[in-house]
Scaffold this motif. Sequence first.
Motif, PDB file in Angstrom:
ATOM      1  N   MET A   1      47.248  12.134  -3.247  1.00 36.24           N
ATOM      2  CA  MET A   1      47.192  13.544  -3.604  1.00 36.24           C
ATOM      3  C   MET A   1      46.609  13.670  -5.013  1.00 36.24           C
ATOM      4  SD  MET A   1      50.257  16.374  -4.013  1.00 36.24           S
ATOM      5  CE  MET A   1      50.538  16.525  -2.270  1.00 36.24           C
ATOM      6  N   ASN A   2      45.874  14.716  -5.211  1.00 41.23           N
ATOM      7  CA  ASN A   2      45.295  15.004  -6.511  1.00 41.23           C
ATOM      8  C   ASN A   2      46.418  15.092  -7.553  1.00 41.23           C
ATOM      9  OD1 ASN A   2      44.616  17.244  -8.601  1.00 41.23           O
ATOM     10  ND2 ASN A   2      42.624  16.547  -7.862  1.00 41.23           N
ATOM     11  N   PRO A   3      46.274  14.414  -8.703  1.00 39.22           N
ATOM     12  CA  PRO A   3      47.353  14.419  -9.702  1.00 39.22           C
ATOM     13  C   PRO A   3      47.672  15.798 -10.273  1.00 39.22           C
ATOM     14  CG  PRO A   3      45.425  13.223 -10.520  1.00 39.22           C
ATOM     15  CD  PRO A   3      45.161  13.568  -9.094  1.00 39.22           C
ATOM     16  N   ILE A   4      46.691  16.692 -10.318  1.00 43.19           N
ATOM     17  CA  ILE A   4      46.961  18.054 -10.809  1.00 43.19           C
ATOM     18  C   ILE A   4      47.882  18.770  -9.823  1.00 43.19           C
ATOM     19  CG2 ILE A   4      45.960  20.307 -11.363  1.00 43.19           C
ATOM     20  CD1 ILE A   4      43.363  18.800 -12.107  1.00 43.19           C
ATOM     21  N   ILE A   5      47.531  18.706  -8.556  1.00 39.54           N
ATOM     22  CA  ILE A   5      48.343  19.354  -7.525  1.00 39.54           C
ATOM     23  C   ILE A   5      49.719  18.693  -7.447  1.00 39.54           C
ATOM     24  CG2 ILE A   5      48.519  19.844  -5.049  1.00 39.54           C
ATOM     25  CD1 ILE A   5      45.428  20.083  -5.039  1.00 39.54           C
ATOM     26  N   ALA A   6      49.754  17.360  -7.544  1.00 42.90           N
ATOM     27  CA  ALA A   6      51.033  16.639  -7.491  1.00 42.90           C
ATOM     28  C   ALA A   6      51.953  17.066  -8.634  1.00 42.90           C
ATOM     29  CB  ALA A   6      50.782  15.132  -7.538  1.00 42.90           C
ATOM     30  N   LEU A   7      51.411  17.197  -9.844  1.00 42.28           N
ATOM     31  CA  LEU A   7      52.219  17.614 -10.988  1.00 42.28           C
ATOM     32  C   LEU A   7      52.764  19.027 -10.782  1.00 42.28           C
ATOM     33  CD1 LEU A   7      53.203  16.995 -13.951  1.00 42.28           C
ATOM     34  CD2 LEU A   7      51.193  18.273 -14.664  1.00 42.28           C
ATOM     35  N   LEU A   8      51.926  19.910 -10.289  1.00 40.41           N
ATOM     36  CA  LEU A   8      52.374  21.282 -10.047  1.00 40.41           C
ATOM     37  C   LEU A   8      53.479  21.315  -9.005  1.00 40.41           C
ATOM     38  CD1 LEU A   8      48.899  23.065 -10.133  1.00 40.41           C
ATOM     39  CD2 LEU A   8      50.672  23.154 -11.898  1.00 40.41           C
ATOM     40  N   LYS A   9      53.292  20.568  -7.908  1.00 38.92           N
ATOM     41  CA  LYS A   9      54.318  20.541  -6.856  1.00 38.92           C
ATOM     42  C   LYS A   9      55.612  19.911  -7.362  1.00 38.92           C
ATOM     43  CE  LYS A   9      51.352  20.753  -2.852  1.00 38.92           C
ATOM     44  NZ  LYS A   9      51.738  21.066  -1.490  1.00 38.92           N
ATOM     45  N   ALA A  10      55.491  18.889  -8.211  1.00 37.91           N
ATOM     46  CA  ALA A  10      56.681  18.234  -8.763  1.00 37.91           C
ATOM     47  C   ALA A  10      57.496  19.187  -9.622  1.00 37.91           C
ATOM     48  CB  ALA A  10      56.276  17.004  -9.576  1.00 37.91           C
ATOM     49  N   ASN A  11      56.845  20.235 -10.124  1.00 33.33           N
ATOM     50  CA  ASN A  11      57.525  21.243 -10.937  1.00 33.33           C
ATOM     51  C   ASN A  11      57.862  22.494 -10.127  1.00 33.33           C
ATOM     52  OD1 ASN A  11      57.749  20.533 -13.971  1.00 33.33           O
ATOM     53  ND2 ASN A  11      55.818  19.646 -13.293  1.00 33.33           N
ATOM     54  N   ASN A  12      57.959  22.317  -8.827  1.00 28.81           N
ATOM     55  CA  ASN A  12      58.354  23.390  -7.905  1.00 28.81           C
ATOM     56  C   ASN A  12      57.425  24.596  -7.947  1.00 28.81           C
ATOM     57  OD1 ASN A  12      60.655  21.961  -6.949  1.00 28.81           O
ATOM     58  ND2 ASN A  12      61.715  22.507  -8.838  1.00 28.81           N
ATOM     59  N   ILE A  13      56.142  24.350  -8.186  1.00 19.40           N
ATOM     60  CA  ILE A  13      55.151  25.410  -8.107  1.00 19.40           C
ATOM     61  C   ILE A  13      54.765  25.525  -6.636  1.00 19.40           C
ATOM     62  CG2 ILE A  13      52.906  26.226  -8.905  1.00 19.40           C
ATOM     63  CD1 ILE A  13      55.060  25.874 -11.169  1.00 19.40           C
ATOM     64  N   SER A  14      54.868  26.709  -6.088  1.00 20.65           N
ATOM     65  CA  SER A  14      54.621  26.895  -4.658  1.00 20.65           C
ATOM     66  C   SER A  14      53.147  26.707  -4.306  1.00 20.65           C
ATOM     67  CB  SER A  14      55.071  28.290  -4.221  1.00 20.65           C
ATOM     68  OG  SER A  14      54.178  29.270  -4.736  1.00 20.65           O
ATOM     69  N   ASP A  15      52.905  26.423  -3.033  1.00 20.38           N
ATOM     70  CA  ASP A  15      51.523  26.289  -2.554  1.00 20.38           C
ATOM     71  C   ASP A  15      50.734  27.568  -2.816  1.00 20.38           C
ATOM     72  OD1 ASP A  15      52.006  23.704  -1.687  1.00 20.38           O
ATOM     73  OD2 ASP A  15      52.344  24.282   0.406  1.00 20.38           O
ATOM     74  N   GLU A  16      51.399  28.702  -2.675  1.00 18.98           N
ATOM     75  CA  GLU A  16      50.731  29.986  -2.919  1.00 18.98           C
ATOM     76  C   GLU A  16      50.324  30.128  -4.379  1.00 18.98           C
ATOM     77  OE1 GLU A  16      53.824  29.822  -1.354  1.00 18.98           O
ATOM     78  OE2 GLU A  16      52.988  29.968   0.674  1.00 18.98           O
ATOM     79  N   ASP A  44      55.431  19.160 -22.480  1.00 19.70           N
ATOM     80  CA  ASP A  44      54.924  17.788 -22.403  1.00 19.70           C
ATOM     81  C   ASP A  44      54.108  17.559 -21.132  1.00 19.70           C
ATOM     82  OD1 ASP A  44      57.319  17.988 -20.874  1.00 19.70           O
ATOM     83  OD2 ASP A  44      57.599  15.813 -20.974  1.00 19.70           O
ATOM     84  N   GLN A  45      54.525  18.171 -20.033  1.00 19.31           N
ATOM     85  CA  GLN A  45      53.779  18.011 -18.786  1.00 19.31           C
ATOM     86  C   GLN A  45      52.492  18.820 -18.803  1.00 19.31           C
ATOM     87  OE1 GLN A  45      56.255  18.529 -15.360  1.00 19.31           O
ATOM     88  NE2 GLN A  45      57.547  16.807 -15.912  1.00 19.31           N
ATOM     89  N   LEU A  46      52.515  19.962 -19.453  1.00 23.57           N
ATOM     90  CA  LEU A  46      51.302  20.758 -19.593  1.00 23.57           C
ATOM     91  C   LEU A  46      50.278  19.987 -20.424  1.00 23.57           C
ATOM     92  CD1 LEU A  46      49.868  23.418 -18.997  1.00 23.57           C
ATOM     93  CD2 LEU A  46      50.987  24.387 -21.003  1.00 23.57           C
ATOM     94  N   GLN A  47      50.732  19.345 -21.490  1.00 25.94           N
ATOM     95  CA  GLN A  47      49.838  18.535 -22.317  1.00 25.94           C
ATOM     96  C   GLN A  47      49.297  17.350 -21.524  1.00 25.94           C
ATOM     97  OE1 GLN A  47      52.298  17.703 -25.739  1.00 25.94           O
ATOM     98  NE2 GLN A  47      51.585  19.529 -26.826  1.00 25.94           N
ATOM     99  N   GLN A  48      50.154  16.729 -20.719  1.00 25.13           N
ATOM    100  CA  GLN A  48      49.734  15.608 -19.882  1.00 25.13           C
ATOM    101  C   GLN A  48      48.657  16.059 -18.898  1.00 25.13           C
ATOM    102  OE1 GLN A  48      52.884  14.096 -17.422  1.00 25.13           O
ATOM    103  NE2 GLN A  48      51.571  12.649 -16.361  1.00 25.13           N
ATOM    104  N   LEU A  49      48.859  17.214 -18.309  1.00 30.81           N
ATOM    105  CA  LEU A  49      47.897  17.772 -17.355  1.00 30.81           C
ATOM    106  C   LEU A  49      46.559  18.027 -18.043  1.00 30.81           C
ATOM    107  CD1 LEU A  49      47.301  19.010 -14.542  1.00 30.81           C
ATOM    108  CD2 LEU A  49      48.170  21.158 -15.436  1.00 30.81           C
ATOM    109  N   MET A  50      46.593  18.628 -19.204  1.00 29.79           N
ATOM    110  CA  MET A  50      45.354  18.922 -19.939  1.00 29.79           C
ATOM    111  C   MET A  50      44.642  17.621 -20.337  1.00 29.79           C
ATOM    112  SD  MET A  50      45.354  22.061 -19.624  1.00 29.79           S
ATOM    113  CE  MET A  50      44.095  22.746 -20.651  1.00 29.79           C
ATOM    114  N   ALA A  51      45.398  16.611 -20.736  1.00 31.85           N
ATOM    115  CA  ALA A  51      44.801  15.328 -21.101  1.00 31.85           C
ATOM    116  C   ALA A  51      44.120  14.689 -19.895  1.00 31.85           C
ATOM    117  CB  ALA A  51      45.863  14.395 -21.680  1.00 31.85           C
ATOM    118  N   GLN A  52      44.773  14.758 -18.739  1.00 29.15           N
ATOM    119  CA  GLN A  52      44.170  14.203 -17.524  1.00 29.15           C
ATOM    120  C   GLN A  52      42.855  14.900 -17.207  1.00 29.15           C
ATOM    121  OE1 GLN A  52      47.270  14.673 -14.541  1.00 29.15           O
ATOM    122  NE2 GLN A  52      47.528  12.457 -14.459  1.00 29.15           N
TER     123      GLN A  52
END
Length: 83
Positions: A1-16, A44-52
């Motif tokens: 799975m794409n790491p951006i999508i995986a990070l969002l899902k790991a933080n309970n961000i809905s598919d919608e 910290d996760q937002l920064q990680q996402l931006m770095a990726q």
Amino acid sequence: MNPIIALLKANNISDEQIQSLFQALTQNPLAAMATLGQLGLPQDQLQQLMAQVMQNPALIKEAVETLGLDFSKVEEAKAKLQK
């Protein structure tokens, strides 16, 4: 799975919400950044996402295509911002 999508899902961000975020990205990258900020990701996760993304911009293209959106729209929006 794409790491951006995986990070969002790991933080309970809905598919919608994910779909909406990337739809905004294809139309207006600045609006997408505002939307991303409203999702409530830990700093910290937002920064990680931006770095990726900065290290591997192809991740955005991969995520957009995974969600079935048109990446050429991202390129068009980016070109508009550069004018």
